[in-house]
Write an enzyme that holds these catalytic residues in place. Structure first.
Site, PDB file in Angstrom:
ATOM      1  CG  ASP A  16      -1.742   1.139   1.465  1.00 18.88           C
ATOM      2  OD1 ASP A  16      -1.584   2.141   0.744  1.00 18.88           O
ATOM      3  OD2 ASP A  16      -2.598   1.079   2.363  1.00 18.88           O
ATOM      4  CB  ILE A  17       1.529   3.844  -2.574  1.00 19.18           C
ATOM      5  CG1 ILE A  17       2.785   4.604  -2.995  1.00 19.18           C
ATOM      6  CG2 ILE A  17       0.304   4.734  -2.611  1.00 19.18           C
ATOM      7  CD1 ILE A  17       2.846   4.942  -4.475  1.00 19.18           C
ATOM      8  CG  ASN A  30      -9.724  12.977 -10.620  1.00 19.66           C
ATOM      9  OD1 ASN A  30      -9.614  14.170 -10.336  1.00 19.66           O
ATOM     10  ND2 ASN A  30     -10.277  12.113  -9.794  1.00 19.66           N
ATOM     11  CG  ASP A  40      -7.104  10.493  -6.312  1.00 17.88           C
ATOM     12  OD1 ASP A  40      -6.505  11.142  -5.438  1.00 17.88           O
ATOM     13  OD2 ASP A  40      -7.736  11.030  -7.242  1.00 17.88           O
ATOM     14  CB  SER A 127      -3.184   4.453 -16.568  1.00 15.34           C
ATOM     15  OG  SER A 127      -3.318   5.838 -16.784  1.00 15.34           O
ATOM     16  CB  THR A 128      -2.823  -0.642 -14.219  1.00 16.91           C
ATOM     17  OG1 THR A 128      -2.523  -0.534 -12.817  1.00 16.91           O
ATOM     18  CG2 THR A 128      -1.595  -0.300 -15.035  1.00 16.91           C
ATOM     19  N   GLY A 129      -5.857   0.848 -13.070  1.00 20.17           N
ATOM     20  CA  GLY A 129      -7.064   0.546 -12.300  1.00 20.17           C
ATOM     21  C   GLY A 129      -8.286   0.898 -13.124  1.00 20.17           C
ATOM     22  CE1 TYR A 131      -9.539   7.672 -14.836  1.00 19.43           C
ATOM     23  CE2 TYR A 131      -7.342   8.550 -15.162  1.00 19.43           C
ATOM     24  CZ  TYR A 131      -8.651   8.721 -14.760  1.00 19.43           C
ATOM     25  OH  TYR A 131      -9.061   9.948 -14.293  1.00 19.43           O
TER      26      TYR A 131
HETATM   27  P1  ADP Z   1      -6.169   4.906 -12.443  1.00 15.86           P
HETATM   28  O1  ADP Z   1      -7.397   5.769 -12.447  1.00 15.86           O
HETATM   29  O2  ADP Z   1      -4.926   5.662 -12.832  1.00 15.86           O
HETATM   30  O3  ADP Z   1      -6.345   3.620 -13.166  1.00 15.86           O
HETATM   31  P2  ADP Z   1      -6.488   3.517  -9.853  1.00 15.86           P
HETATM   32  O4  ADP Z   1      -6.281   4.076  -8.493  1.00 15.86           O
HETATM   33  O5  ADP Z   1      -7.844   3.034 -10.209  1.00 15.86           O
HETATM   34  O6  ADP Z   1      -5.940   4.645 -10.872  1.00 15.86           O
HETATM   35  O7  ADP Z   1      -5.466   2.333 -10.089  1.00 15.86           O
HETATM   36  C1  ADP Z   1      -4.098   2.480 -10.295  1.00 15.86           C
HETATM   37  C2  ADP Z   1      -3.362   1.362  -9.593  1.00 15.86           C
HETATM   38  O8  ADP Z   1      -3.292   1.648  -8.197  1.00 15.86           O
HETATM   39  C3  ADP Z   1      -4.020  -0.001  -9.712  1.00 15.86           C
HETATM   40  O9  ADP Z   1      -3.059  -0.937 -10.147  1.00 15.86           O
HETATM   41  C4  ADP Z   1      -4.489  -0.308  -8.287  1.00 15.86           C
HETATM   42  O10 ADP Z   1      -4.388  -1.717  -8.009  1.00 15.86           O
HETATM   43  C5  ADP Z   1      -3.484   0.465  -7.487  1.00 15.86           C
HETATM   44  N1  ADP Z   1      -3.833   0.815  -6.094  1.00 15.86           N
HETATM   45  C6  ADP Z   1      -5.050   0.938  -5.503  1.00 15.86           C
HETATM   46  N2  ADP Z   1      -4.906   1.271  -4.201  1.00 15.86           N
HETATM   47  C7  ADP Z   1      -3.575   1.363  -3.955  1.00 15.86           C
HETATM   48  C8  ADP Z   1      -2.764   1.642  -2.797  1.00 15.86           C
HETATM   49  N3  ADP Z   1      -3.320   1.917  -1.627  1.00 15.86           N
HETATM   50  N4  ADP Z   1      -1.399   1.616  -2.940  1.00 15.86           N
HETATM   51  C9  ADP Z   1      -0.825   1.351  -4.129  1.00 15.86           C
HETATM   52  N5  ADP Z   1      -1.527   1.076  -5.247  1.00 15.86           N
HETATM   53  C10 ADP Z   1      -2.879   1.082  -5.167  1.00 15.86           C
END
Ligand code: ADP
Length: 179
Positions: A16-17, A30, A40, A127-129, A131
Site C-alpha cells: 500500500d503506497i 484525475n 487516489d 492508469s491500470t485501475g 483507467y
Molecule cells: P487509475 O485511475 O490511474 O487507473 P487507480 O487508483 O484506479 O488509478 O489504479 C491504479 C493502480 O493503483 C491499480 O493498479 C491499483 O491496483 C493500485 N492501487 C489501488 N490502491 C492502492 C494503494 N493503496 N497503494 C498502491 N496502489 C494502489
C-alpha cells in the site's frame, strides 16, 4: 526485487503506497484533482484534508492538471513529505496517445521530484485501475521510461525509485519484467 542503474536503485514491492516512508509518493489522480477511488482515495483518506486543500488551491489557480502532467502538494499525515499528483490516460484502445501520455506521467513526476530534491520516490501502477490501461504494457512503459531518465542523467538527487504494486497481477508482471 531490486536492481541498480547508475547508482539509482529500482525496486518492486507489493503493498500500500500510503504506508511508504519515502520523500515523495506519486498519486494516480484525475484532471480535476478532486480525489476519487483507488489509490487516489486511499491517499486522501490516509493523508487527511490538508492534501485536498492544496489540490483545491491548485485547481483554482490552474483549472486542474492536464493528462500526462504532474503537480505537487504536502503529504499531510502520511509518512512521505510530498504527494506528486499525476494524471494517467484513460485507455481508449491505444490510438489516443495513451502510451505517450503515460510515459509523460513518469517523466514529469520525476522532474518535479528532482526540483524538490527528492531522494526516494514511490510510484503506483498509474492508469491500470479504473483507467483500464493494459497492465503488461503499462509496466513496460513505466520501467523503460524510468530507466531512460536515469540513463539520460536527468536524475540527480533521486537515489531510490519504488514501484508499489497493490494487486497480485501487477506485482507478478513487474517482478518478471524488472532487470
Ligand atoms: P487509475 O485511475 O490511474 O487507473 P487507480 O487508483 O484506479 O488509478 O489504479 C491504479 C493502480 O493503483 C491499480 O493498479 C491499483 O491496483 C493500485 N492501487 C489501488 N490502491 C492502492 C494503494 N493503496 N497503494 C498502491 N496502489 C494502489
Amino acid at each position: 526485487m531490486k536492481i541498480v542503474i547508475n547508482d539509482t536503485e529500482l525496486e518492486v514491492i507489493k503493498g500500500d503506497i500510503t504506508k511508504c516512508t519515502v520523500d515523495a509518493i506519486v498519486n494516480a489522480a484525475n484532471n480535476g484533482l478532486l480525489g476519487g477511488g483507488g489509490v487516489d482515495g486511499a491517499i486522501h483518506r490516509a493523508g487527511g484534508p490538508e492534501i485536498m486543500e492544496e489540490c483545491k488551491k491548485i485547481r483554482e489557480r490552474t483549472g486542474g492538471c492536464p493528462t500526462g502532467e504532474a503537480v505537487i502538494t504536502t503529504a499531510g499525515n502520511l509518512p512521505a513529505k510530498y504527494v506528486i499528483h499525476t494524471v494517467g490516460p484513460v485507455w481508449k484502445g491505444g490510438a489516443y496517445q495513451e502510451r505517450e501520455l503515460l510515459r509523460n506521467c513518469y517523466i514529469n513526476s520525476l522532474k518535479l521530484a528532482e526540483e524538490h530534491f527528492v531522494k526516494t520516490i514511490a510510484f503506483p501502477n498509474i492508469s491500470t485501475g479504473v483507467y483500464r490501461f493494459p497492465k503488461h504494457e503499462a509496466a513496460q512503459i513505466a520501467l523503460e521510461t524510468v530507466k531512460e531518465c536515469i540513463q539520460n542523467q536527468f536524475i540527480r538527487s533521486i537515489q531510490s525509485i519504488l514501484f508499489v504494486c497493490f494487486d497480485d497481477e501487477n506485482y507478478h508482471i513487474y517482478k518478471t519484467m524488472i532487470r
